[in-house]
Design a protein around this motif. Structure first.
Motif, PDB file in Angstrom:
ATOM      1  N   THR A  19       0.827  -1.193   0.000  1.00  0.00           N
ATOM      2  CA  THR A  19       0.000   0.000   0.000  1.00  0.00           C
ATOM      3  C   THR A  19       0.873   1.260   0.000  1.00  0.00           C
ATOM      4  N   GLN A  67      -7.423   0.470  -0.909  1.00  0.00           N
ATOM      5  CA  GLN A  67      -7.604  -0.783  -0.175  1.00  0.00           C
ATOM      6  C   GLN A  67      -8.787  -0.678   0.775  1.00  0.00           C
ATOM      7  N   ASP A  77      -5.727  -1.543  -5.181  1.00  0.00           N
ATOM      8  CA  ASP A  77      -5.156  -2.114  -3.965  1.00  0.00           C
ATOM      9  C   ASP A  77      -6.128  -3.145  -3.401  1.00  0.00           C
ATOM     10  N   GLU A  78      -5.819  -4.397  -3.590  1.00  0.00           N
ATOM     11  CA  GLU A  78      -6.671  -5.504  -3.165  1.00  0.00           C
ATOM     12  C   GLU A  78      -8.132  -5.289  -3.536  1.00  0.00           C
TER      13      GLU A  78
HETATM   14 MG   LIG Z   1      -2.106  -2.802   1.934  1.00  0.00          MG
END
Ligand SMILES: [Mg+2]
Ligand SMILES: Nc1ncnc2c1ncn2[C@@H]1O[C@H](COP(=O)(O)OP(=O)(O)OP(=O)(O)O)[C@@H](O)[C@H]1O
Lengths: 238, 284
Positions: free
Chosen positions: A43, A76, A158-159
């Motif tokens: 991140t 995220q 992010d994810e």
């Molecule tokens: Mg992360």
């Protein structure tokens, strides 16, 4: 010419180094997957690429006509609060804000872009719905549509599948792959799902305290890092 | 009924009643527009916090025996508001905690300074006047009315011109920044106009009423409406209607203006809660 070039980048918080020696470049149309353990700095790297955070040393260059603000971004964890009253339409449209400059209102063509992106992601009929009343998967699509409004060139995710059920997860991956293949959008994605990473990505960046691997997928699968990580994560190679 | 209308007509012949009406409606409108943003940014109590800052500044001004204490109060309050609002989502101490810290600190300093240095200060009176307005809304001068009109026009214009930016920055500051919007500048702008309107309104109608005007209409609208635009419009309408009703009631019944408006706002909030529960939320 690469769109993003990282040269000897070191990232950290208040003097504490998180990752060092990052050297990689991302070219137009690449699909880069960043993998690594929790807390390895994925991140943090995203934030650095977005210029939200300055690197401790080294530099991150953009090229190939990519302006640093032409990067769409799917965070995220959204900092969005639970009780924020906002309709899907308003949120997606807010992705067009960087096209406005000092102009106060959106143009017709920007509203059209927002509508097209909503339709592309299959949330067109949710346009008037309230964001906070959507399911997790629908919310991710809304934020992805917003990110698409902000860019035609590069998406940082992010994810993107955290917390989604298996079916929706596959849908989400297919969607991202389509954006990459059909629209030629460069994708940089953080994922814990190593199976998906090696299935969909063209390049892999595996980070730890020092970057352990950067290269194309095939090489990753043959590297020591790749093999051991695959073994631990139980990823089945297709 | 006719009697009441006649009575109101009579009251409206007095300029001070008309002034009060104009200023009340404008302040209600401005504070409700900004209220939605403030409530969503967790700054509901900023009116109250800033009034304590103003009190602290006033105490210092009194001790320094400044003839016009506004030269100290206005900048200090403005700076506090900007500090609070511009620290943004990344701040270590944010929202309610930051406001509580600043307001309690300012109150303590003000009280301390007054006790140590001043002999004849009417402390209770001063605290009261910052809370309920130093000049009552019924004793406004023409200059104050014009000042208020001018400022309101500026606030409303800025709000409309920057509406989309305010939405983006309030909804997700990080994303706005990442995609190259000048989020910092917009935050500063929002902070400045909020500080201006609060400082002005605090002097005219008091911090208590300002807090109520910021919080109640926004919360009422959020019970029923679910998109940002409809919440903003609804809260503006609710705020203006409640302010007018409150002032009319207080003129006829002879009750204190500020508290009456607050009570009307509370009733409206209760009604919206009812509607929200009954309708399960309007899809808009
Ligand atoms: Mg992360
Ligand atoms: N705001 C912060 N201040 C100080 N340290 C931080 C901050 N954010 C993250 N860190 C530290 O930096 C390191 C990397 O964090 P980062 O969020 O980049 O990890 P990540 O790879 O994204 O992990 P995850 O897989 O859990 O998302 C962690 O050790 C974390 O403790």
């Amino acid at each position: 010419m690469a769109q993003i070039i990282c040269e000897d980048v070191v990232l950290g918080y208040e003097g504490k180094v998180v990752v060092k020696g990052l050297n990689f470049s991302v070219f137009c149309g690449d699909y880069l997957c960043i993998v690594g353990e929790n807390g390895s700095g994925k991140t943090t790297l995203m934030k650095a690429l977005l210029k939200l955070k300055a690197p401790v040393s080294g530099q991150i260059l953009t090229g190939d006509g990519l302006k640093s603000y032409e990067i769409g971004y799917l965070p995220q964890q959204t900092t969005v609060q639970k009780d924020f009253p906002a309709s899907v339409e308003e949120i997606v449209l807010s992705g067009c804000l960087n096209r406005c400059g000092w102009r106060p209102f959106y143009k017709k063509e920007e509203r059209q872009i927002a509508e097209d992106n909503m339709n592309k992601l299959g949330i067109g009929r949710l346009a008037k719905r309230c964001y906070r009343e959507l399911s997790g998967g629908q919310q991710q699509r809304v934020l992805l549509a917003r990110a698409l409004c902000a860019t035609r060139k590069m998406l940082l995710l992010d994810e993107p599948v955290a917390g989604l059920d298996p079916v929706v997860t596959v849908e989400m991956y297919e969607l991202i792959t389509r954006l990459n293949k059909e629209d030629g959008i460069t994708i940089i994605m953080v994922s814990h799902d190593i199976t998906a990473a090696v299935r969909y990505a063209s390049h892999i960046l595996h980070i730890g305290y020092e970057p352990l691997f950067f290269g194309v997928k095939a090489d990753y699968l043959n590297s020591d890092v790749g093999r051991s990580f695959m073994a631990v994560m139980g990823g089945a190679v297709q | 009924m006719i009697d009441i209308i006649d009575e109101l007509a009579l009251y409206f012949q007095y300029p001070f009643v008309r002034y009060a009406m104009i200023v009340g409606v404008l302040i209600a409108l401005c504070s409700s527009l900004l209220g939605v943003t403030l409530v969503l940014k967790h700054f509901s109590f900023i009116g109250d916090g800033l009034s304590h800052v103003a009190f602290g500044a006033m105490a210092v001004a009194t001790v320094l025996s400044l003839t016009n204490d506004m030269v100290l109060i206005l900048p200090v309050t403005l700076v506090s508001a900007i500090l609070l609002l511009c620290s943004g989502q990344n701040a270590r101490i944010k929202g309610d905690a930051a406001i509580a810290m600043i307001s309690v600190g300012a109150l303590a300093i003000g009280y301390l300074v007054m006790n140590v240095f001043s002999t004849s200060a009417n402390i209770t009176g001063d605290v009261c006047s910052t809370l309920f307005g130093s000049t009552s809304i019924l004793t406004l001068t023409k200059t104050e009315v014009w000042l208020c009109v001018g400022l309101s026009v500026v606030v409303i214009a800025v709000f409309i011109l920057f509406y989309n930016k305010i939405f983006a920055v309030t909804f997700d500051e990080k994303f706005a920044m990442a995609t190259g919007s000048k989020a910092k500048i917009y935050n500063l702008l929002i902070a400045v106009i909020i500080a201006l309107i609060i400082v002005l309104a605090m002097n005219l109608v008091g911090a208590l009423l300002i807090s109520a005007l910021v919080i109640f209409p926004a919360l009422s609208a959020m019970r029923v409406y679910k998109s940002f635009k409809s919440v903003v419009i609804c809260s503006a309408v609710v705020s203006v209607v409640c302010a007018m009703l409150g002032m009319l009631v207080s003129t006829v019944a002879g009750t204190p203006v500020g508290s009456t408006i607050v009570v009307v706002d509370m009733v409206a909030f209760a009604m919206f809660c009812g509607i929200g529960m009954f309708a399960g939320g309007v899809r808009a």
